[in-house]
Design an enzyme around this catalytic site. Structure first.
Site, mmCIF file in Angstrom:
data_model
loop_
_atom_site.group_PDB
_atom_site.id
_atom_site.type_symbol
_atom_site.label_atom_id
_atom_site.label_comp_id
_atom_site.label_asym_id
_atom_site.label_seq_id
_atom_site.Cartn_x
_atom_site.Cartn_y
_atom_site.Cartn_z
ATOM 1 N N ARG A 54 0.879 -1.164 0.000
ATOM 2 C CA ARG A 54 0.000 0.000 0.000
ATOM 3 C C ARG A 54 0.921 1.221 0.000
ATOM 4 N NH1 ARG A 54 -1.856 -3.617 3.910
ATOM 5 N NH2 ARG A 54 -3.939 -4.464 3.509
ATOM 6 N N HIS B 242 -3.591 -9.302 3.479
ATOM 7 C CA HIS B 242 -5.036 -9.347 3.677
ATOM 8 C C HIS B 242 -5.357 -10.209 4.892
ATOM 9 C CE1 HIS B 242 -6.056 -8.387 -0.821
ATOM 10 N NE2 HIS B 242 -5.836 -7.300 -0.103
#
Length: 271
Positions: A136, A243
């Site tokens: 990210r 995740h």
């Protein structure tokens, strides 16, 4: 802030280990709900909440508000602050195929970068770093020199404060080393602006947009898509992306199916 919200903030930040941005969003959503209903949160019923949610047309926004509200009332129920356990199901959101770029599109886009200058070397290395790591943008900008060792990247500031380690491709490491050798700024952080300060999210967005025409998050999708198309196991991709749930990663299976379909059409004689 009320004592109840202070306790809730501690619950989601410490017990649930949510990141600071999510904690802030949850508290903001609850503030909006309180302002809309003009009631104390613990006196609200399902009708009050549904009336508030009806003001949001976008299903993704609605679900984000719902996540805040459901988490809050779950906390209240655990603490016996409310007699009724309020929980409203999430709205169904269409699973759109995430936008991604092919390796050829990425390499073509960064081929025009002027690498004779330090900032050009930085831009080139940053884009390759994002594509090679699947970070990210917030994680990438928090990386320090000590976080990269022998071709491995330690992501310490991941979403939900969960640490993970990912391998970096040699071409990304070479670009990174060329950039670090060219810049003589005294900082533990890797990605810096021309003043030697940590690069901002806005600046990073402008860099990626300038050369590839997309946001940095598309490079994260491109990283995952390349792995899935290459045959990587879904659980491995889940770990590399950080995740918490495999369900989040499963959106990339659509890409795998699409790739199989295109292969059949191109090479099978009956197609």
């Amino acid at each position: 802030m009320s004592d109840l919200l202070i306790a809730f903030k501690e619950y989601i930040a410490v017990t649930k280990a949510l990141d600071a941005l999510t904690v802030s969003s949850y508290l903001s959503d609850l503030g909006q709900l309180e302002a809309y209903t003009n009631k104390s949160l613990t006196t609200l019923d399902t009708g009050d909440i549904l009336a508030f949610l009806a003001t949001f047309e976008n299903k993704r926004t609605l679900n984000r508000k719902l996540s805040s509200i459901n988490t809050f009332f779950h906390f209240c129920h655990l603490q016996n602050f409310t007699h009724e356990k309020i929980r409203i199901p999430m709205a169904k959101v269409p699973k759109n195929l995430p936008k991604y770029l092919s390796p050829e599109e990425i390499m073509e886009g960064i081929s025009i970068i002027d690498k004779s200058k330090v900032m050009g070397l930085r831009d080139y290395a940053l884009i390759l770093f994002l594509y090679a790591s699947g970070c990210r943008i917030s994680e990438a900008l928090s990386v320090q020199r000590s976080d990269i060792l022998e071709g491995w990247l330690k992501i310490r500031f991941a979403k939900g404060e969960k640490e993970r380690v990912v391998p970096l491709a040699p071409v990304a490491i070479e670009a990174l080393e060329a950039y670090l050798q060219a810049q003589d700024m005294n900082s533990s952080y890797i990605w810096l602006n021309y003043r030697g300060e940590p690069l901002s999210r806005i600046s990073a967005y402008k860099i990626v947009k300038k050369y590839l025409g997309v946001s940095p998050h598309v490079l994260r999708h491109s990283f995952a898509s390349s792995l899935i198309i290459g045959g990587a196991d879904l659980r491995v991709v889940q770990d590399l992306l950080g995740h918490a749930s495999l369900e989040t990663t499963q959106i990339y299976t659509h890409i795998q199916k699409q790739n199989l379909q295109e292969t059949m059409r191109s090479y099978h004689p009956l197609s």
